[in-house]
Enzyme design. Structure first.
Site, PDB file in Angstrom:
ATOM      1  N   THR A  94      42.949  42.958  46.277  1.00  0.00           N
ATOM      2  CA  THR A  94      44.116  43.197  45.434  1.00  0.00           C
ATOM      3  C   THR A  94      44.542  44.662  45.466  1.00  0.00           C
ATOM      4  OG1 THR A  94      43.298  41.455  43.994  1.00  0.00           O
ATOM      5  CG2 THR A  94      45.032  42.858  43.116  1.00  0.00           C
ATOM      6  N   VAL A  95      43.628  45.563  45.101  1.00  0.00           N
ATOM      7  CA  VAL A  95      43.989  46.983  45.027  1.00  0.00           C
ATOM      8  C   VAL A  95      44.294  47.536  46.418  1.00  0.00           C
ATOM      9  CG1 VAL A  95      43.185  49.283  44.377  1.00  0.00           C
ATOM     10  CG2 VAL A  95      42.665  47.302  42.917  1.00  0.00           C
TER      11      VAL A  95
ATOM     12  N   GLY B  74      44.255  34.681  35.052  1.00  0.00           N
ATOM     13  CA  GLY B  74      43.782  35.699  35.987  1.00  0.00           C
ATOM     14  C   GLY B  74      43.345  36.997  35.332  1.00  0.00           C
TER      15      GLY B  74
ATOM     16  N   LYS C 228      32.316  52.763  32.684  1.00  0.00           N
ATOM     17  CA  LYS C 228      33.450  53.689  32.623  1.00  0.00           C
ATOM     18  C   LYS C 228      33.180  54.819  31.631  1.00  0.00           C
ATOM     19  CE  LYS C 228      36.608  49.964  33.951  1.00  0.00           C
ATOM     20  NZ  LYS C 228      37.394  48.835  33.415  1.00  0.00           N
TER      21      LYS C 228
ATOM     22  N   GLY D 236      42.272  51.980  35.348  1.00  0.00           N
ATOM     23  CA  GLY D 236      43.336  51.604  36.295  1.00  0.00           C
ATOM     24  C   GLY D 236      44.434  52.627  36.448  1.00  0.00           C
TER      25      GLY D 236
ATOM     26  N   GLU E  42      37.484  36.802  35.108  1.00  0.00           N
ATOM     27  CA  GLU E  42      36.897  36.149  36.269  1.00  0.00           C
ATOM     28  C   GLU E  42      36.140  34.897  35.847  1.00  0.00           C
ATOM     29  OE1 GLU E  42      35.057  38.825  39.055  1.00  0.00           O
ATOM     30  OE2 GLU E  42      36.005  40.532  38.064  1.00  0.00           O
TER      31      GLU E  42
END
Lengths: 458, 458
Positions: free
Chosen positions: A14-15, A188, A206, A135, A191
């Site tokens: 995706t990224v 989505g 994080k 993100g 997961e």
């Protein structure tokens, strides 16, 4: 015009697809911003034949990591493999081969930050990781550069979009945890195995990265206390609403002035920013937990899969940064910002000056959250008989904890027979003493099921 | 260890005092962050004898600007004089003398950005200005560096703390504008002459600076349409609350895709961030106005003297940055971040790459707000007689504007005799057509006083 910057992408999910799209379709824009062309020269994937959302020129695609790492036309390696084992080997090899590294891999940094950064310094190369936390929110630059005049005293952050999506669905739609999770999976946002998201592990990784920048502490992820959202009952959401709060999964860092005789506390943070902290206050407590946040607080307004980070600096006071915490293009925005910084030459300066994950000790130590002072929410299912409230209050009083308010409603469905819910909000108390009290309350014969409790941010 | 960086402070009022305090009392911290000592070497003031909150060593104090500008031990000049005339001369002289410049002066940048930046490029020196917009909020770095992969498509920002303080006091305390202003003045949030704050001029200066970074347009402040908060009635605040909104003074930039047949619009911004804007969309509308913002929106939660900037980038989607918009230490935090960036060498890289206020055209042009599509709030005082609503609706329909909802309450105190308040919320309409309709409505014999209207952000 300077030489182009050659980029190799390791991983094109995706990224990676988002990064490829920007490099392939918006090259002029990126060149204008960085003064150099950013050229995608290699894309390494497991299966080149797999259909992709973004069309990659076949000549760029391969399965050969080593060839990418040793291609002299590649100057920057973007690691989007994920995980800690292969990613660590690949990043160390890339640095040894003289490449700069851009990574979105918080687990790698949390587990192997010292190795990776030491290798980079030895190779005189730079590691960038804006995409590793929150993100599309540029929190790494904010903490490391924009707030560089500050000693951070507190961080309160929504760092896991999946959990925040589920909590929002529970609060807005009155959904149960299970229903909200199922919805998040269907759309989505979660997961198939959501464990690392909902149990606080992802947020802890994080937080470990942010704590390194803000305090210079290297906290192994397992050292960060965490409580997930899996056991939050819709009852708690309802009580929170009734009391004027919202429950959010927060990753928190509280720096303590305990050496000057004050305990660390939600009370202290942010008061009187013109009254700077002495530079010798050197402990920090790190944890992830569901926290009751006042409805009028900015963090309470952060909805769905968004992330937000509130940082208290001793100079600036409270600042807040919000944006999409994951997803194809938001994360690609941060990865490409790192590529631009490398092309401009800014990233190299920052890397050299910050000396992250180094042996340069800033003197901070991680202490358990026991000493953090907070208000608490406590929900009990108690037997409907005389003297119960007196027992509970006595236990709290024995730990020096005073009660701010009590709610006792009629019995509701789902509670064990002959038990009624009892909700107590405490005044400020030390976390350790509150926990002792909860243990003692759970031993009372008049309490039917284990107590549920959350810190309250006031 | 590298050479120290010599700093001269021109002006030592509130912000200057904060900068001096950091340099004098937290030198070790700043050296750790930048790898070089930041040494305060000169403080130029009008009256050295004046008592100050921060004690400046007498040897540093003088009234001699020229001596500071030509002192070879000074490498960076911090301009905190304010205004546009003397400040411009001093900044140009400092650059010509080979000094880097850090300024918090948005009026200077808005009026003389091209001169100042051209002079800096000629002298091969750097101008930094994080403190010029939104005080302690690091919005300059966010726009120019962190979001560099994006084309910004919209900015919505609370950039004037005084106005936001007054609007918060009106909304929370039910105060009139005059009472809220008096309170703000008493508490030091508003100056004796608050004109530039409450009429939108200050916000327009700051918007001009942000528009330069985001779009490369040099908008003279007088080219930015503005409407202040002076005429907001407590009635409007009450209706806003009833409708689920809060009124905020917003500085806005809307980039228009009109060349591909769509008008710019609040509707367009931020939808589908994975659907990037073509790079040939090149118009932007800039204005400052009171806007009705949904209560659940992050901007609606920004209270008191805080500032917040919401930026929509075509890659990242919506991001938001919030913090104290002014004040001694928050603004000093940004000034010193610039000093650290200069010491690290980052600022020089950014300055060279960004080429702000240069002749390098990014192709954007400023267009009037006429074409921006928005919903609108319209409050009328109409005569209590048959056919009035029909007349008003007819005028709106003639401009193609459809009505979303109507509120008509009983007459309230303060309205002209025999008139009743009528509040209309429209669907999306072009600003220009809505303005034409309002003019026509004001000419109706059945409308008692001029219409009050604000855009609605939905």
């Amino acid at each position: 015009m300077s030489e182009p910057v050659g980029v190799a992408l390791l991983g094109c999910g995706t990224v990676g697809g988002g990064v490829a799209k920007l490099l392939l379709e918006h090259g002029d824009r990126l060149e204008q911003r960085s003064g150099r062309r950013l050229e995608l020269r290699r894309v390494v994937v497991r299966d080149p034949a797999k259909p992709r959302a973004v069309v990659i020129p076949p000549a760029l695609l391969s399965t050969d990591i080593a060839a990418a790492l040793h291609d002299p036309a590649v100057h920057v390696v973007v690691e989007l493999i994920g995980g800690t084992d292969l990613a660590r080997r690949v990043v160390l090899d890339a640095l040894a081969a003289g490449k700069h590294v851009v990574t979105a891999n918080k687990a790698l940094l949390a587990a192997h930050g010292p190795d990776v950064f030491e290798a980079a310094r030895k190779a005189e190369r730079t590691v960038c990781f804006e995409a590793a936390v929150a993100g599309g929110v540029p929190i790494i630059r904010a903490l490391g550069e924009s707030l560089a005049a500050n000693q951070v005293t507190a961080i309160q952050a929504i760092l896991n979009g999946t959990s925040n999506y589920i909590l929002t669905a529970m609060a807005d739609g009155g959904k149960s945890y299970a229903d909200a999770l199922a919805e998040a999976q269907r759309l989505g946002y979660a997961e198939a195995d959501p464990t690392l998201d909902v149990d606080g592990s992802d947020a802890a990784h994080k937080l470990a990265v942010l704590a390194q920048i803000a305090f210079g502490v290297t906290a192994q992820p397992h050292e960060i206390e965490r409580q997930g959202i899996e056991r939050i009952d819709v009852t708690d959401i309802r009580y929170a609403t009734e009391l004027g709060y919202t429950i959010k999964l927060l990753a928190e860092a509280w720096s303590s002035p305990s050496q000057v005789g004050k305990s660390s506390s939600r009370q202290d943070a942010g008061d009187r920013p013109d009254d700077l902290r002495p530079d010798d206050l050197k402990t920090v407590a790190l944890h992830v937990a569901p926290v009751m946040v006042r409805k009028t607080d900015m963090l309470a307004q952060v909805r769905g899969a968004y992330n937000a980070i509130q940082i208290v600096g001793d100079v600036v006071g409270e600042t807040l940064y919000q944006g999409p915490g994951a997803g194809m293009m938001p994360t690609a925005s941060s990865v490409v910002a790192d590529l631009i910084d490398l092309a401009v030459g800014r990233a190299q300066k920052t890397f050299a000056a910050a000396r992250l994950w180094s042996h340069r000790d800033r003197g901070f130590t991680v202490e358990p959250s026991e000493k953090v002072r907070s208000r608490f929410y406590l929900r009990l299912a108690v037997r409907d008989m005389p003297g119960v409230l007196a027992d509970v209050c006595r236990v709290l009083a024995d730990e020096g904890i005073s009660i701010s308010s009590v709610i006792q409603h009629e019995a509701v469905e789902g509670h064990p027979e002959q038990s009624v819910p009892l909700v107590i909000m405490t005044h400020y108390a030390e976390t350790g003493r509150f926990r002792s009290a909860v243990k003692a309350i759970d031993r009372l014969g008049t309490v039917a099921t284990p107590a549920v409790s959350y810190p309250v941010d006031d």
